[in-house]
Design an enzyme around this catalytic site. Structure first.
Site, short mmCIF file in Angstrom:
data_model
loop_
_atom_site.label_atom_id
_atom_site.label_comp_id
_atom_site.label_asym_id
_atom_site.label_seq_id
_atom_site.Cartn_x
_atom_site.Cartn_y
_atom_site.Cartn_z
N CYS A 92 -5.48 -2.95 2.78
CA CYS A 92 -5.31 -2.88 4.22
C CYS A 92 -6.57 -3.29 4.98
CB CYS A 92 -4.84 -1.48 4.62
SG CYS A 92 -4.18 -1.40 6.31
N LYS A 131 -9.85 2.02 -3.26
CA LYS A 131 -10.30 1.49 -1.97
C LYS A 131 -11.71 1.98 -1.66
CE LYS A 131 -8.78 0.91 2.83
NZ LYS A 131 -7.76 1.26 3.83
N GLU A 183 0.84 -1.20 0.00
CA GLU A 183 0.00 0.00 0.00
C GLU A 183 0.88 1.25 0.00
OE1 GLU A 183 -3.54 1.92 2.83
OE2 GLU A 183 -2.17 0.41 3.64
#
Length: 553
Positions: free
Chosen positions: A420, A370, A297
């Site tokens: 994540c 995301k 990330e």
């Protein structure tokens, strides 16, 4: 037991319970027994409580000590890397734990209230003990068999609520302690919350063996516990997936970039080149060099237009030289119609055919943005701007991505990214398992990119690995992880880790990943069935409360 001793025991049990989430710090085989026994002891305290308020306080104190102990690493992100004053950071962890523990407290309150309905008119545990041996209670003995179900349903609803309310925070859900046990077989059937139900029911049955004096009740509880275990063992024999295509060679990059240097203009650039150089090192198997290289990330810590075009050209050149598609974590600054722009935490695919203008415009690339953002870290909840301002966290206010984003097709596999924190929400990954307008095939491989350097080299890394393993079990798909500091690993479709890098050191992991197809039952139904079952148990417990107990001849 005096009130003070009762509270002290609850706090001590919470600390013991937290050890079931100390992945990597204590042997894996201990996690499930610690969780089940400490939770069974909590149920004993709730059963023994002489009031609903005492039951609430007992479970609340248990939750506070458990969450404070198992989520201590939040202090590191706020104080060490966010530069929040130490006292305020410690207070923030405590306040957050006070909030999370409310769900356990409310579950105990609900359980105590409903169980009390079965003890009205002198219908007590002593009556059940006596009635079981003399036959006085006969068919009226609801409390014995319904009490464990009430507890399991209340705890399951509490965990569900914790996973959804205020965007949800299901980190360290009870189920994660059972990834390496037969109880994990419930994951592809009803997701992790079905595991919560089964193990909470099992711990309550163990408690009843001790709580009730009558031999008959002890034996019944033991037999029911064994039956649940055997059913779980039988379910573990089911394989929910079949291979899809050929195994693909993948390289996972662990850059180990220090957080205090990641966003530094000079040192950050040096670390950026270092991680891309890892992609150029010889393959572990020269006959099968990586077809895909996955970076952590925010491997590129600035928006695409803020990075020199020559660096982007070098990255494209490295991808071309290694004949590998690079899947790179980076923030993006994307056009959103007219003069508007969106900023996203994203994954982009770069290969030898990628053009510079595609990168800078965000057009023509394979991109994943995301969807489920982290409160305070990636977006600012209403009214908390002052709190976020106390921390110096860059890139802290993103726009959320859309549902059903296109998959990343490489060779004959279909990669579905999650970034994540997103893999905490298993129900949100299910749509990608199905074919949709942009793909004739659902995801065959899941991958997670993360940067847990915010939390130091702590148990948070092992906890996140357990989360990814649960997602693999639920979806019947391999889950591969590329992280900054750990845990970088390859997890197969049965939730087993078959390759992993040591934490807190730079390196790469070359693995063969077998994509899978076939859908688990959970993929079709999500969390709805276990929600309905839990609500029905609590509802029927109220409607079916017994009247006065009469002795039989």
């Amino acid at each position: 037991m005096t009130q003070m001793i009762h509270c002290f025991v609850a706090v001590a049990l919470g600390l013991i319970h937290s050890l079931s989430f100390y992945q990597g710090a204590i042997p894996a085989w201990l996690h499930a027994p610690i969780q089940m026994l400490s939770f069974g002891a909590l149920f004993y305290l709730v059963l023994s409580a002489n009031s609903r308020s005492k039951a609430f306080i007992t479970a609340y104190l248990f939750g506070i000590s458990s969450f404070c102990s198992s989520l201590y690493w939040l202090y590191i992100s706020m104080h060490v890397y966010g530069y929040m004053p130490s006292l305020l950071a410690a207070l923030a962890v405590l306040l957050f734990s006070l909030y999370l523990a409310l769900y356990y407290g409310l579950a105990a309150l609900t359980s105590s209230w409903l169980m009390a309905l079965f003890r009205q008119d002198n219908y007590t545990a002593e009556d059940i003990n006596a009635g079981a041996s003399t036959g006085r209670l006969a068919s009226q003995a609801y409390s014995y068999w319904l009490t464990p179900l009430i507890w399991a349903a209340a705890i399951t609803l509490a965990e569900l609520a914790r996973g959804y309310i205020f965007t949800g925070f299901p980190w360290n859900a009870i189920a994660y302690s059972y990834v390496d046990t037969v109880y994990s077989a419930w994951a592809p059937i009803g997701g992790m919350y079905s595991i919560v139900f089964v193990v909470s029911l099992s711990s309550a049955l163990l408690t009843q063996i001790i709580y009730y004096r009558a031999y008959t009740l002890k034996l019944r509880s033991a037999l029911q516990f064994i039956a649940l275990f055997l059913i779980s063992w039988g379910l573990s024999m089911i394989q929910w997936w079949q291979p899809h295509g050929d195994a693909i060679s993948v390289r996972l990059i662990q850059s180990n970039t220090p957080m205090d240097q990641k966003f530094d203009p000079q040192r950050g650039l040096e670390h950026l080149y270092e991680q891309f150089l890892l992609a150029q090192l010889p393959a572990s198997d020269p006959a099968r060099p990586p077809a895909v290289t996955i970076f952590p990330e925010t491997s590129i810590p600035v928006f695409q237009h803020q990075l020199d075009s020559q660096i982007w050209a070098d990255i494209i050149g490295m991808s071309s030289k290694s004949n590998s598609t690079f899947l790179i974590g980076t923030p993006l600054y994307l056009p959103d119609g007219g003069d508007k722009f969106r900023v996203t935490n994203s994954v982009i695919a770069v290969d030898s055919f990628t053009e510079l203008h595609e990168i800078f415009s965000g057009q023509g690339l394979s991109i994943y943005n995301k969807r489920h953002l982290v409160p305070f870290g990636e977006y600012v909840p209403f009214g908390f701007k002052w709190f976020v301002n106390l921390m110096q966290i860059p890139l802290g206010d993103f726009d959320a991505g859309l549902e059903n984003q296109p998959l990343m097709a490489i060779e004959d596999q279909y990669f579905s990214p999650n970034i994540c924190y997103e893999d905490l929400f298993g129900e949100e990954l299910l749509n990608q398992l199905f074919a949709h307008a942009d793909s004739a095939q659902g995801a065959t491989i899941l991958f997670n990119i993360s940067n847990l350097a915010w939390f130091g080299n702590t148990i948070a890394l092992g906890q996140h690995l357990q989360i990814s393993r649960m997602r693999a079990l639920e979806t019947a798909r391999p889950m591969i992880r590329a992280t900054n500091t750990g845990s970088t690993a390859a997890i197969d479709a049965d939730g087993k880790v078959h390759a992993i890098l040591p934490t807190a050191q730079a390196g790469f992991l070359d693995v063969y990943v077998q994509g899978t197809q076939g859908l688990s039952y959970y993929a079709y139904v999500g969390n709805l069935p276990i929600l309905i079952v839990s609500l029905l148990i609590l509802g029927l417990s109220w409607f079916r409360r017994p009247g006065p107990v009469e002795a039989s001849n």
